[in-house]
Design an enzyme around this catalytic site. Structure first.
Site, mmCIF file in Angstrom:
data_model
loop_
_atom_site.group_PDB
_atom_site.id
_atom_site.type_symbol
_atom_site.label_atom_id
_atom_site.label_comp_id
_atom_site.label_asym_id
_atom_site.label_seq_id
_atom_site.Cartn_x
_atom_site.Cartn_y
_atom_site.Cartn_z
ATOM 1 N N HIS A 106 14.396 4.383 -0.389
ATOM 2 C CA HIS A 106 15.257 3.566 0.473
ATOM 3 C C HIS A 106 16.696 3.783 0.037
ATOM 4 O O HIS A 106 16.980 3.924 -1.161
ATOM 5 C CB HIS A 106 14.916 2.079 0.367
ATOM 6 C CG HIS A 106 13.543 1.737 0.826
ATOM 7 N ND1 HIS A 106 13.053 2.102 2.046
ATOM 8 C CD2 HIS A 106 12.536 1.056 0.197
ATOM 9 C CE1 HIS A 106 11.817 1.657 2.176
ATOM 10 N NE2 HIS A 106 11.479 1.032 1.063
ATOM 11 N N LYS A 164 2.228 5.217 -1.216
ATOM 12 C CA LYS A 164 2.675 5.941 -2.390
ATOM 13 C C LYS A 164 4.180 5.782 -2.580
ATOM 14 O O LYS A 164 4.744 4.742 -2.243
ATOM 15 C CB LYS A 164 2.264 7.409 -2.275
ATOM 16 C CG LYS A 164 0.753 7.640 -2.456
ATOM 17 C CD LYS A 164 0.397 9.090 -2.341
ATOM 18 C CE LYS A 164 -1.046 9.359 -2.733
ATOM 19 N NZ LYS A 164 -1.230 9.420 -4.197
ATOM 20 N N ILE A 165 4.822 6.827 -3.096
ATOM 21 C CA ILE A 165 6.245 6.748 -3.419
ATOM 22 C C ILE A 165 7.078 6.983 -2.170
ATOM 23 O O ILE A 165 6.724 7.789 -1.300
ATOM 24 C CB ILE A 165 6.605 7.796 -4.505
ATOM 25 C CG1 ILE A 165 7.995 7.538 -5.088
ATOM 26 C CG2 ILE A 165 6.467 9.220 -3.975
ATOM 27 C CD1 ILE A 165 8.012 6.512 -6.168
ATOM 28 N N GLY A 213 7.220 -3.668 5.008
ATOM 29 C CA GLY A 213 7.457 -3.332 6.404
ATOM 30 C C GLY A 213 7.748 -1.873 6.647
ATOM 31 O O GLY A 213 6.940 -1.007 6.340
ATOM 32 N N PHE A 214 8.943 -1.574 7.186
ATOM 33 C CA PHE A 214 9.242 -0.230 7.680
ATOM 34 C C PHE A 214 10.636 0.202 7.268
ATOM 35 O O PHE A 214 11.486 -0.618 6.904
ATOM 36 C CB PHE A 214 9.115 -0.175 9.204
ATOM 37 C CG PHE A 214 10.117 -1.041 9.933
ATOM 38 C CD1 PHE A 214 11.393 -0.556 10.233
ATOM 39 C CD2 PHE A 214 9.800 -2.326 10.325
ATOM 40 C CE1 PHE A 214 12.325 -1.344 10.905
ATOM 41 C CE2 PHE A 214 10.724 -3.126 10.998
ATOM 42 C CZ PHE A 214 11.991 -2.634 11.289
ATOM 43 N N GLY A 232 0.819 -1.190 0.000
ATOM 44 C CA GLY A 232 0.000 0.000 0.000
ATOM 45 C C GLY A 232 0.862 1.252 0.000
ATOM 46 O O GLY A 232 2.088 1.203 0.055
ATOM 47 N N CYS A 247 5.635 9.908 0.414
ATOM 48 C CA CYS A 247 4.334 9.322 0.761
ATOM 49 C C CYS A 247 3.174 10.221 0.344
ATOM 50 O O CYS A 247 2.046 10.053 0.821
ATOM 51 C CB CYS A 247 4.260 9.004 2.249
ATOM 52 S SG CYS A 247 5.557 7.881 2.811
ATOM 53 N N GLY A 295 4.887 0.559 5.064
ATOM 54 C CA GLY A 295 4.077 0.131 3.932
ATOM 55 C C GLY A 295 3.998 -1.381 3.963
ATOM 56 O O GLY A 295 5.039 -2.054 3.976
ATOM 57 N N ALA A 345 8.888 5.331 8.053
ATOM 58 C CA ALA A 345 7.765 5.092 7.146
ATOM 59 C C ALA A 345 7.367 3.628 7.182
ATOM 60 O O ALA A 345 8.197 2.745 7.451
ATOM 61 C CB ALA A 345 8.139 5.502 5.723
#
Length: 283
Positions: free
Chosen positions: A122, A118-119, A200-201, A116, A218, A189, A187
């Site tokens: 990493h 948005k952009i 994950g995060f 789920g 996001c 997702g 963040a």
């Protein structure tokens, strides 16, 4: 995109944490809807350090590894958290609009993913964790997300950084203060398939924040992004944060009731559209 490296190439170090807990029929924090019949259980959670620093793992290879571990957990294997860093990469969640994609002219990949959100970005200096865990029947997806957020909030507190949730916006945030607006330090997702989580995060430890100048993280345009290093005024490395995060994840993913950190005031996500409905008007 070709297949990722073999399991042996990215398996890394393994640590299994056994954590006693009482599994309940509820799914909420302590004092909420979590009261119920308690069944004694012992949780085992395996942490695998896949690659930090010079051993950072390309995103697509890590995604391939996630899918293999996910299949193993679905088949009855141990709940597993993959801990790693990525070389620079942008990942676009399912809600990403075409105009939100970063303008990339240096070869940095932009990968469309099945989580789920948005952009996001990493890269080096960012602790990435992929919990691949079987959700107990009494734990709903929203509670799982809140537990990951709580684990990261407590990790930040261990380092002396006060954070909380902002209702209406996922992730872990610092409050608005004299230094600037609300700003995100971690963040999230996720995706849940066949009752098992993926993705994950990401916690900004000593990441180069200039990467975030290339896009709206996001899709949230009225807030900022920060790192633990920027907030503490010293170099906070992934190696320093990882063991703290592992300990807090082991606590929260034991599924016991917990006392949540109080939220900051709610704010809507500007990336979502809202329609005002007045009772009795237009019905």
């Amino acid at each position: 995109m070709g297949a990722g490296p073999s399991w042996q190439a990215v398996s890394g170090q393994h640590r299994t944490v056994w954590f006693p807990y009482s599994r309940t029929t509820g799914d909420g924090p302590r004092g909420g809807s979590g009261a119920g019949v308690r069944l004694g259980r012992v949780a085992d959670l395996t942490f695998r350090t896949v690659g930090f620093g010079d051993d950072a793992v390309e995103y697509v290879a890590a995604w391939d590894l996630q899918r293999r571990v996910h299949a193993d957990v679905v088949s009855g294997g141990p709940d597993t958290v993959l801990m790693l860093e990525h070389p620079p990469v942008f990942t676009a969640g399912k809600r990403t609009e075409p105009h939100e994609r970063p303008a990339v002219d240096d070869g940095t990949p932009v990968v469309d993913v099945d989580r789920g959100g948005k952009i996001t970005f990493h890269g080096p200096g960012q602790l990435v964790g992929y919990p691949i865990v079987r959700l107990p029947d009494h734990v709903r997806v929203v509670d799982y997300v809140r537990r990951i957020e709580e684990a990261l909030i407590r990790t930040c507190a261990d380092l002396g950084v006060t954070t909380a949730r902002v209702p209406g916006r996922s992730g872990v945030w610092l409050a608005e203060d004299a230094r600037g607006p609300e700003r995100k330090v971690a963040a999230l997702g996720i995706r849940v398939s066949r009752g098992v989580t993926m993705h994950g995060f990401a916690v900004n430890c000593d990441v180069d924040l200039s990467w975030y100048d290339r896009f709206v993280p996001c899709g949230i345009s009225d807030a900022g992004v920060t790192s633990l290093s920027a907030e503490l005024g010293r170099d906070v490395t992934v190696a320093e944060v990882a063991p703290l995060a592992e300990r807090r994840l082991a606590e929260l993913l034991a599924w016991a009731p917990y006392d949540p950190t109080p939220d900051y005031p709610a704010k809507p996500d500007p990336a979502k559209s809202y329609r005002l409905i007045t009772p009795g008007v237009g019905s």
